[in-house]
Design a protein around this motif. Structure first.
Motif, PDB file in Angstrom:
ATOM      1  N   GLY A 179      -1.229  -4.443  -2.733  1.00 32.06           N
ATOM      2  CA  GLY A 179      -2.246  -3.515  -2.255  1.00 32.06           C
ATOM      3  C   GLY A 179      -3.605  -4.180  -2.291  1.00 32.06           C
ATOM      4  O   GLY A 179      -3.763  -5.274  -2.841  1.00 32.06           O
ATOM      5  N   ARG A 180      -4.587  -3.519  -1.698  1.00 40.62           N
ATOM      6  CA  ARG A 180      -5.936  -4.103  -1.675  1.00 40.62           C
ATOM      7  C   ARG A 180      -6.505  -4.240  -3.087  1.00 40.62           C
ATOM      8  O   ARG A 180      -7.063  -5.270  -3.445  1.00 40.62           O
ATOM      9  CB  ARG A 180      -6.853  -3.239  -0.808  1.00 40.62           C
ATOM     10  N   THR A 181      -6.379  -3.160  -3.871  1.00 38.52           N
ATOM     11  CA  THR A 181      -6.848  -3.137  -5.256  1.00 38.52           C
ATOM     12  C   THR A 181      -5.866  -2.312  -6.076  1.00 38.52           C
ATOM     13  O   THR A 181      -5.093  -1.523  -5.533  1.00 38.52           O
ATOM     14  CB  THR A 181      -8.242  -2.486  -5.371  1.00 38.52           C
ATOM     15  N   PRO A 233      -2.285  -6.930  -6.680  1.00 34.74           N
ATOM     16  CA  PRO A 233      -3.553  -6.488  -6.085  1.00 34.74           C
ATOM     17  C   PRO A 233      -4.222  -7.664  -5.387  1.00 34.74           C
ATOM     18  O   PRO A 233      -4.436  -8.725  -6.002  1.00 34.74           O
ATOM     19  CB  PRO A 233      -4.374  -6.010  -7.285  1.00 34.74           C
ATOM     20  N   GLN A 234      -4.536  -7.506  -4.121  1.00 33.58           N
ATOM     21  CA  GLN A 234      -5.032  -8.633  -3.342  1.00 33.58           C
ATOM     22  C   GLN A 234      -6.366  -9.157  -3.861  1.00 33.58           C
ATOM     23  O   GLN A 234      -6.626 -10.365  -3.816  1.00 33.58           O
ATOM     24  CB  GLN A 234      -5.159  -8.232  -1.868  1.00 33.58           C
ATOM     25  N   ASP A 235      -7.213  -8.267  -4.379  1.00 34.88           N
ATOM     26  CA  ASP A 235      -8.515  -8.719  -4.861  1.00 34.88           C
ATOM     27  C   ASP A 235      -8.411  -9.515  -6.156  1.00 34.88           C
ATOM     28  O   ASP A 235      -9.359 -10.186  -6.562  1.00 34.88           O
ATOM     29  CB  ASP A 235      -9.468  -7.534  -5.034  1.00 34.88           C
ATOM     30  N   GLY A 279       0.803  -1.211   0.000  1.00 33.37           N
ATOM     31  CA  GLY A 279       0.000   0.000   0.000  1.00 33.37           C
ATOM     32  C   GLY A 279       0.838   1.265   0.000  1.00 33.37           C
ATOM     33  O   GLY A 279       1.779   1.416  -0.777  1.00 33.37           O
ATOM     34  N   SER A 281      -6.150   1.385  -5.482  1.00 31.23           N
ATOM     35  CA  SER A 281      -5.636   1.926  -4.219  1.00 31.23           C
ATOM     36  C   SER A 281      -4.116   2.032  -4.195  1.00 31.23           C
ATOM     37  O   SER A 281      -3.546   2.535  -3.223  1.00 31.23           O
ATOM     38  CB  SER A 281      -6.087   1.045  -3.046  1.00 31.23           C
TER      39      SER A 281
END
Length: 312
Positions: free
Chosen positions: A138-140, A162-164, A112, A143
């Motif tokens: 990162g989360r997305t 990206p984690q998603d 992040g 972000s």
């Protein structure tokens, strides 16, 4: 302390605001090195520290600040109240996360907003022709500040996670088969840093450097004892009871001391230790610095001896 004007503010990712600060009154931008951070005075005396993410040769400071869901006031002020043209009081750059020179390879691991102190490091190692890679999670994608710029400039050296889309970063793969001299730099959330520490231990990588943006859970105080500090400058002796920090005790005694975060993450309150053995609880000093015991952070650390003599 010096004054800087907000010359530009722009969103560079979901919840991430970039600030460009220019000196006022003919002041020059202070010198700094990759990994440095500065303290900004925001609102009514609130001081918060943010990494410099531009280049040391710039004639301005560049910062990228995440709007924290559990903000203590700093990031909310920056996002909601700070406007172009506003003038801020800025502390001189400090660097507790320096880039070691001449490593055979650099592996940067960012989570992040933790990418920000790594950006000038990447520019420096690229400038000198060193071998390096960046693994950025990162989360997305939305972000993750600067991910498009990084992957465009360095397509073979930067991977985004990206984690998603792909889940957690594959740290075992990232750190496997690295040369013994590899320098690993990690910045991001606490769980990421702890996972990188664990994996480096498993892989036998000893040259690990990390920076936290927030403190870990408080150290248990059930074994703490009262001790005293002697302030070498005045000769004053100040008792430090259980449940009270050295900083709090010194302030109650009417002695001014520099401080900011009060949780062992910024380094503002670092003082020299002339006698005694500190009980280091900060997240700034290296293991070697803690072993030497020449300095300590009085906002959070205590004493292993009945008496400390401080250069204060």
């Amino acid at each position: 302390m010096f004054r800087m004007r907000v010359a530009r503010r722009a969103l560079v990712a979901d919840g991430v605001l970039e600030l460009v600060l220019l000196p006022v009154d003919g002041e020059r931008v202070p010198e700094w090195t990759p990994g440095a951070h500065v303290g900004l005075t925001l609102g009514e005396g609130l001081v918060r520290h943010y990494s410099l993410c531009g280049e040391p040769t710039d004639d301005h400071f560049r910062l990228a600040i995440l709007r924290e869901p559990e903000s203590r006031g700093g990031s909310v002020f920056v996002h909601d109240s700070l406007a172009e043209g506003d003038v801020l009081t800025v502390e001189a750059p400090r660097n507790h996360f320096p880039l070691v020179p001449d490593a055979p390879e650099y592996v940067f691991v960012a989570g992040g907003i933790g990418v920000t102190p790594l950006l000038p490091m990447i520019e420096e190692v690229e400038r000198v022709g060193a071998t390096w890679r960046l693994e950025y999670g990162g989360r997305t994608r939305a972000s993750m500040a600067y991910h498009e710029e990084l992957t465009t400039r360095y397509p073979s050296r930067v991977r985004v996670h990206p984690q998603d889309e792909v889940g957690l970063m594959p740290l075992a793969e990232i750190l496997a088969d690295r040369d013994r001299g590899v320098a690993v730099y990690c910045c991001g959330p606490g769980p990421l840093i702890e996972a990188v520490e664990k994996e480096c231990g498993a892989q036998g990588i000893g040259d690990l450097h990390f920076e936290r943006f927030s403190a870990q859970a408080p150290v248990a105080l059930d074994t703490d004892c009262e001790f005293e500090v002697v302030l070498a400058v005045s000769g004053q002796t100040v008792p430090v009871p259980v449940g009270c920090t050295i900083l709090e005790a010194v302030e109650k005694a009417g002695v001014p001391a520099d401080s900011s975060c009060r949780d062992g993450t910024c380094g503002t309150c670092e003082v020299g230790v002339l006698e005694g053995r500190p009980d280091h609880r900060d997240f700034i000093l290296t293991d070697a610095e803690k072993e030497t015991g020449d300095t300590m952070l009085i906002c959070i650390s205590r004493s292993c001896s009945d008496r400390l003599v401080l250069d204060l």
